[in-house]
Design a protein around this motif. Structure first.
Motif, mmCIF file in Angstrom:
data_model
loop_
_atom_site.group_PDB
_atom_site.id
_atom_site.type_symbol
_atom_site.label_atom_id
_atom_site.label_comp_id
_atom_site.label_asym_id
_atom_site.label_seq_id
_atom_site.Cartn_x
_atom_site.Cartn_y
_atom_site.Cartn_z
ATOM 1 N N PHE A 1 6.953 3.120 -3.185
ATOM 2 C CA PHE A 1 5.733 2.430 -3.622
ATOM 3 C C PHE A 1 5.749 2.425 -5.144
ATOM 4 O O PHE A 1 5.481 3.429 -5.796
ATOM 5 N N SER A 2 6.113 1.273 -5.723
ATOM 6 C CA SER A 2 6.350 1.165 -7.163
ATOM 7 C C SER A 2 5.192 0.431 -7.817
ATOM 8 O O SER A 2 5.049 -0.787 -7.675
ATOM 9 N N ILE A 3 4.348 1.162 -8.543
ATOM 10 C CA ILE A 3 3.188 0.538 -9.177
ATOM 11 C C ILE A 3 3.630 -0.192 -10.445
ATOM 12 O O ILE A 3 4.587 0.204 -11.116
ATOM 13 N N ALA B 1 -2.608 0.969 -10.844
ATOM 14 C CA ALA B 1 -1.986 0.636 -9.558
ATOM 15 C C ALA B 1 -2.619 -0.595 -8.907
ATOM 16 O O ALA B 1 -2.628 -0.735 -7.682
ATOM 17 N N TYR C 1 7.138 -2.804 -2.946
ATOM 18 C CA TYR C 1 8.051 -1.913 -2.246
ATOM 19 C C TYR C 1 9.417 -2.113 -2.872
ATOM 20 O O TYR C 1 9.895 -3.248 -3.004
ATOM 21 N N ALA D 1 1.570 -3.658 -7.122
ATOM 22 C CA ALA D 1 2.690 -2.775 -6.790
ATOM 23 C C ALA D 1 3.682 -3.550 -5.943
ATOM 24 O O ALA D 1 3.425 -4.671 -5.492
ATOM 25 N N THR E 1 0.836 -1.192 0.000
ATOM 26 C CA THR E 1 0.000 0.000 0.000
ATOM 27 C C THR E 1 0.876 1.249 0.000
ATOM 28 O O THR E 1 2.032 1.203 0.440
ATOM 29 N N SER E 2 0.343 2.335 -0.500
ATOM 30 C CA SER E 2 1.098 3.593 -0.523
ATOM 31 C C SER E 2 1.248 4.137 0.896
ATOM 32 O O SER E 2 0.462 3.817 1.787
ATOM 33 N N ASP F 1 6.756 6.137 -5.952
ATOM 34 C CA ASP F 1 6.306 7.144 -4.994
ATOM 35 C C ASP F 1 6.851 6.798 -3.618
ATOM 36 O O ASP F 1 6.235 6.065 -2.845
#
Length: 390
Positions: free
Chosen positions: A213-215, A220, A225, A223, A64-65, A210
């Motif tokens: 957080f790599s989609i 999305a 980490y 994803a 999760t983001s 992000d």
């Protein structure tokens, strides 16, 4: 039951197999203690291993983001995610000037979530929910040597530990001097080749996507980490054909974990790590659709040694990244695009990428292509390329 450990020389395959079939192979390995090669009726694929969700996917943690990375803790394993890896590539040269590449990857594969009933029913000291697989290779212009090992997770066999930070599978070991990643020594020994490398870096870690957080798709839906260290100095020795040689070069470490890396509509990826002549580094990948109706998803990050960087992806701009295969190489495990035209408009990058050795397929139980590359065009440089799902 004997401890599960031994190097397996499994045949290369071309077709995709599902992740549920992989679990059967891994469970067979547990049952026989890895004392013999398990019979396989279907081939493995990297996409099958990392893409298709199991029926118990909800038992695993999800990405999760907003996750806050914490080092050195996040250098260790995250056992309640299905897959994870510690992955180093390097571009080196010998004292005579010969260009070489090396790869080392240790994969962790969860057979059951830590909180699942299956995992809590076994109390033996040998019981484990974790399987490890390690790949190693050394590549020159004329030769590509690759090997693999499998093991159950156990402190005496395959493990990731904190003090000093260590990633090991038998005698293939990353051992740091502290709880951090660096300084460290990477040692690999096989029947055909070996290397012992000293690794140092003072650069900050690079969080991909992000803030890590790599989609992997525009929506999305999946994803990981993901963080990297693309600025590593390397020195040490390699041994080929019984001859030991001194080497120096630059290395790149990737760390990534998730419970699903691909959607069902994606079949594989093309991934590049590139060091450019201006001192920056570029990570770029595309995830290819399983058919022509599913567009590829692109993502990239231009990185600098001070820890700064810029993200680019097709989720932000559909046309900013262009990747076009220029030539293909038929190998024992498939046909792969080993020369590319890569353009990133926002970064004023337009380069041609060529493999040092186009015949760098990894003829292992999970076949894919992995090898060093050179870059010419608007920028020059070198790096590594990984191709899966072909």
């Amino acid at each position: 039951m004997k401890p599960l450990f031994r190097q397996l020389n499994l045949p290369a395959f071309k077709m995709k197999r599902t992740v549920n079939h992989l679990w059967l192979v891994l469970l067979a390995l547990i049952a026989v203690g890895a004392c013999q090669q398990p019979e396989s009726t279907s081939p493995l694929s990297m996409g099958g291993l990392l893409g298709e969700p199991s029926s118990q996917l909800d038992d695993y943690d999800s990405v999760t983001s907003g996750y806050q990375f914490s080092f050195p803790d996040d250098h260790l394993s995250h056992d309640n995610f299905r897959q994870e890896w510690w992955y180093l590539t390097a571009n080196m040269q010998t004292q005579s000037g010969e260009k070489l590449g090396i790869q080392w990857t240790q994969f962790r594969i969860a057979l059951a979530a830590n909180n699942s009933q299956q995992n809590t029913e076994h109390n033996s000291d040998w019981a484990t929910s974790q399987m490890y697989m390690s790949h190693a290779a050394i590549t020159s212009k004329s030769h590509h040597l690759a090997a693999e090992k499998w093991s159950r997770g156990h402190p005496n066999l395959a493990d990731v530990s904190a003090d000093p930070f260590t990633v090991k599978l038998d005698n293939w070991q990353w051992v740091s001097e502290t709880t951090g990643l660096f300084p460290a020594t990477l040692s690999v020994a096989t029947d055909e080749f070996s290397y012992q490398l000293s690794l140092t870096s003072d650069a900050p870690m690079q969080l991909q996507g992000d803030k890590g957080f790599s989609i992997k798709s525009a929506d999305a839906a999946v994803a990981s980490y993901y963080y990297s260290q693309p600025f590593i100095e390397l020195s040490g020795t390699i041994t080929r054909n019984g001859k030991q040689e001194l080497v120096t070069g630059k290395a790149w470490l990737d760390r990534e974990w998730s419970s699903q890396f691909l959607t069902k509509a994606q079949q594989g990826w093309d991934w590049f790590s590139i060091r450019l002549d201006d001192g920056s580094a570029l990570m770029v990948f595309q995830l290819r659709g399983a058919d022509e109706n599913t567009p590829a998803f692109y993502s990239a990050r231009r990185m600098f040694a001070d820890g700064s960087g810029r993200n680019i992806s097709s989720a932000q701009s559909l046309d900013d990244i262009s990747m076009t295969p220029l030539s293909w190489q038929q190998t024992d495990s498939g046909k792969y695009p080993t020369s590319w035209q890569l353009a990133i408009t926002s970064e004023q990058i337009d380069v041609t990428i060529n493999a040092l050795n186009p015949d760098s397929n990894m003829p292992l139980s999970i076949p894919y292509w992995e090898g060093p590359i050179s870059v010419i065009g608007s920028h020059s440089g070198d790096g590594y390329m990984e191709l899966t799902g072909y």
